[in-house]
Motif scaffolding. Structure first.
Motif, short mmCIF file in Angstrom:
data_model
loop_
_atom_site.label_atom_id
_atom_site.label_comp_id
_atom_site.label_asym_id
_atom_site.label_seq_id
_atom_site.Cartn_x
_atom_site.Cartn_y
_atom_site.Cartn_z
N PHE A 247 -54.82 69.67 42.79
CA PHE A 247 -53.73 70.63 42.70
C PHE A 247 -53.33 71.11 44.09
O PHE A 247 -54.10 71.05 45.05
N ASP A 248 -52.10 71.58 44.17
CA ASP A 248 -51.62 72.27 45.37
C ASP A 248 -51.46 73.76 45.08
O ASP A 248 -51.64 74.59 45.97
N LEU A 249 -51.14 74.09 43.83
CA LEU A 249 -51.10 75.47 43.36
C LEU A 249 -51.79 75.51 42.00
O LEU A 249 -51.52 74.66 41.14
N LEU A 250 -52.65 76.48 41.82
CA LEU A 250 -53.35 76.65 40.54
C LEU A 250 -53.24 78.10 40.10
O LEU A 250 -53.79 79.00 40.74
N HIS A 251 -52.47 78.32 39.02
CA HIS A 251 -52.39 79.66 38.44
C HIS A 251 -53.34 79.72 37.26
O HIS A 251 -53.15 79.05 36.24
N VAL A 252 -54.36 80.57 37.39
CA VAL A 252 -55.42 80.64 36.39
C VAL A 252 -55.25 81.87 35.49
O VAL A 252 -55.02 82.98 35.99
N THR A 253 -55.37 81.65 34.20
CA THR A 253 -55.55 82.75 33.27
C THR A 253 -57.01 82.74 32.84
O THR A 253 -57.42 81.85 32.09
N PRO A 254 -57.82 83.66 33.35
CA PRO A 254 -59.25 83.65 33.00
C PRO A 254 -59.44 83.96 31.52
O PRO A 254 -58.62 84.64 30.90
N ALA A 255 -60.52 83.46 30.96
CA ALA A 255 -60.91 83.88 29.61
C ALA A 255 -61.15 85.39 29.63
O ALA A 255 -61.47 85.97 30.68
N GLN A 256 -60.97 86.02 28.49
CA GLN A 256 -61.06 87.48 28.43
C GLN A 256 -61.96 87.93 27.28
O GLN A 256 -62.03 87.27 26.24
N CYS A 257 -62.65 89.02 27.52
CA CYS A 257 -63.62 89.51 26.55
C CYS A 257 -63.70 91.02 26.62
O CYS A 257 -63.12 91.66 27.51
N ALA A 258 -64.44 91.60 25.68
CA ALA A 258 -64.62 93.05 25.69
C ALA A 258 -65.52 93.45 26.85
O ALA A 258 -66.38 92.67 27.28
N PRO A 259 -65.34 94.67 27.39
CA PRO A 259 -66.24 95.14 28.44
C PRO A 259 -67.69 95.14 27.94
O PRO A 259 -67.96 95.36 26.76
N ASP A 260 -68.62 94.89 28.86
CA ASP A 260 -70.03 94.79 28.50
C ASP A 260 -70.53 96.03 27.77
O ASP A 260 -71.33 95.94 26.84
N VAL A 261 -70.09 97.21 28.22
CA VAL A 261 -70.58 98.45 27.63
C VAL A 261 -70.17 98.58 26.15
O VAL A 261 -70.87 99.22 25.36
N VAL A 262 -69.07 97.93 25.78
CA VAL A 262 -68.65 97.91 24.38
C VAL A 262 -69.39 96.81 23.62
O VAL A 262 -69.95 97.04 22.55
N ALA A 263 -69.37 95.60 24.19
CA ALA A 263 -69.97 94.45 23.52
C ALA A 263 -71.46 94.66 23.22
O ALA A 263 -71.98 94.14 22.23
N GLY A 264 -72.13 95.44 24.06
CA GLY A 264 -73.56 95.68 23.88
C GLY A 264 -73.88 96.91 23.06
O GLY A 264 -75.05 97.31 22.97
N SER A 265 -72.86 97.50 22.44
CA SER A 265 -73.07 98.75 21.70
C SER A 265 -72.99 98.51 20.20
O SER A 265 -72.55 97.46 19.72
N SER A 266 -73.37 99.53 19.44
CA SER A 266 -73.29 99.45 17.98
C SER A 266 -71.85 99.61 17.48
O SER A 266 -71.60 99.50 16.28
N LEU A 267 -70.90 99.84 18.40
CA LEU A 267 -69.50 99.91 18.02
C LEU A 267 -68.87 98.54 17.84
O LEU A 267 -67.82 98.39 17.23
N ALA A 268 -69.53 97.51 18.37
CA ALA A 268 -68.93 96.19 18.47
C ALA A 268 -69.11 95.35 17.21
O ALA A 268 -70.11 95.49 16.48
#
Length: 400
Positions: A247-268
């Protein structure tokens, strides 16, 4: 330890707007917003910065200027949710207790999920409009590219504003076309999904722009590794094979997830998002917890337009619960994606749960219009800063 009637975790668009909405309804409420950042960013504008239509400075305002009167701003980050005891622990060592909790922490860009990306992002032609400061770098790279290969990526869902990866691509192609460079640029769209857009009614018009710009669409193709200095990218295909490309230009859309503090809680839930009823936005297990914005599990498009609709629903429903009344607000999954297919033209995709069309205007939503470009660049930002963030709910209903 301080107690509030309502604690709001996250002071971005959703958190500040819902605080303002609640105060408009009941000025006596004791409310705290937990938010570490002193600068608020109008994220929908980052695509426009990536095309030189707006500047980064236009997207930024002091967080302080939007905290509603008589709402406490706690400049800290949440380190733990304790919904069983109605507590939130903070990184400054404090603990807040609450009667009701609203979680609006947004989502996390999983940049580390792509090998080599963090080391090269913002240099070597590797950029992302999803990272606020890099949207200006995108515009620099688009202007500098005169020929070569430009790659645009879209990871598996869910992501913030599912149309944004394409918006960056169309606006870049529009520039190269107008500068008579497009014929020398090989443009590829690597989409982890199987379709161009999740709502079928908008696919034909988008495909017409793919054809106009000569874009090569690669479905089931997920970016897994980048070598910036070598200008190489690796993609995992649907059959499990891995392909390598330059490539000469690479526009990346990163994978996305919940913040760790949420994902690791009983709310998730199992996927890490705050587990809510998709109609009421109330937590499925903790009745005194609500969530809205990108962090909640409702299967809607994660957009600012969705937040604008969710805010009054959460406000009305939370106050009803406080009064031991039935919840009046019903969220229909509304979200909007202004697809910037070229400078001066936008396809305004508005839809709800199940991909049902929910146009706000008596016009064919599949047609690119200059009116919608004005709205995207001028109208929507004004509504955001002056209405939504101030608790002024213009043209928003809380039930069908």
């Amino acid at each position: 330890m301080k107690t509030y009637q309502i604690v709001i975790a996250g002071g971005g668009a959703a958190g500040i707007s819902v605080a303002a909405s609640l105060k408009q309804r009941d000025s006596s409420l004791t409310i705290a917003i937990i938010e570490p950042s002193e600068t608020h960013v109008y994220q929908p504008g980052q695509t426009l910065v990536g095309r030189g239509v707006m500047s980064l400075e236009q997207l930024k305002r002091p967080t302080r200027s939007f905290i509603p009167a008589n709402v406490d701003w706690i400049k800290a980050s949440v380190t733990e949710f304790k919904p069983e005891s109605n507590e939130v622990a903070l990184d400054n060592g404090d603990t807040l207790t609450y009667e009701h909790l609203i979680v609006s922490l947004g989502l996390k860009l999983n940049i580390e999920g792509i090998e080599g990306l963090s080391e090269t992002l913002g240099q070597n032609g590797v950029t992302s409009n999803y990272v606020t400061e890099l949207s200006a770098y995108t515009w620099e790279q688009v202007q500098q590219l005169r020929s070569g290969r430009a790659l645009f990526t879209q990871p598996p869902m869910p992501i913030k504003c599912a149309g944004a990866p394409q918006k960056a691509m169309y606006l870049s192609c529009d520039y190269w076309l107008k500068e008579h460079r497009l014929s020398g640029v090989d443009v590829e769209f690597h989409n982890a999904g199987a379709v161009l857009f999740g709502v079928g009614e908008f696919v034909p018009v988008l495909e017409s722009y793919v054809k106009k710009y000569g874009i090569d669409t690669c479905y089931g193709s997920t970016l897994i590794k980048v070598d910036g200095p070598a200008k190489k990218a690796w993609f995992k295909q649907g059959d499990g094979s891995v392909t390598e490309t330059h490539f000469d230009l690479l526009h990346v859309t990163p994978a996305q997830c919940a913040p760790d503090v949420v994902a690791g809680s009983s709310l998730a839930n199992d996927a890490g998002w705050v587990d809510v009823d998709q109609k009421t936005l109330q937590h499925t297990r903790f009745a005194n917890v609500f969530s809205l914005g990108d962090v909640c599990s409702a299967p809607n498009a994660k957009t600012a337009a969705a937040v604008r609709k969710q805010v009054p629903i959460v406000a009305d429903n939370l106050l009803a619960v406080r009064k031991q009344q039935s919840m009046p607000g019903v969220y229909d999954g509304y979200g909007a994606c202004p697809l910037t297919v070229e400078v001066g033209k936008v396809v305004l995709a508005e839809f709800g749960y199940g991909g049902s069309l929910k146009p706000s205007f008596p016009l064919d939503p599949r047609v690119p219009r200059s009116l919608y470009w004005w709205m995207k660049t001028t109208g929507f930002p004004w509504v955001y800063w002056n209405l939504m963030m101030r608790g002024r709910e213009w043209l928003v209903k809380t039930n069908p």
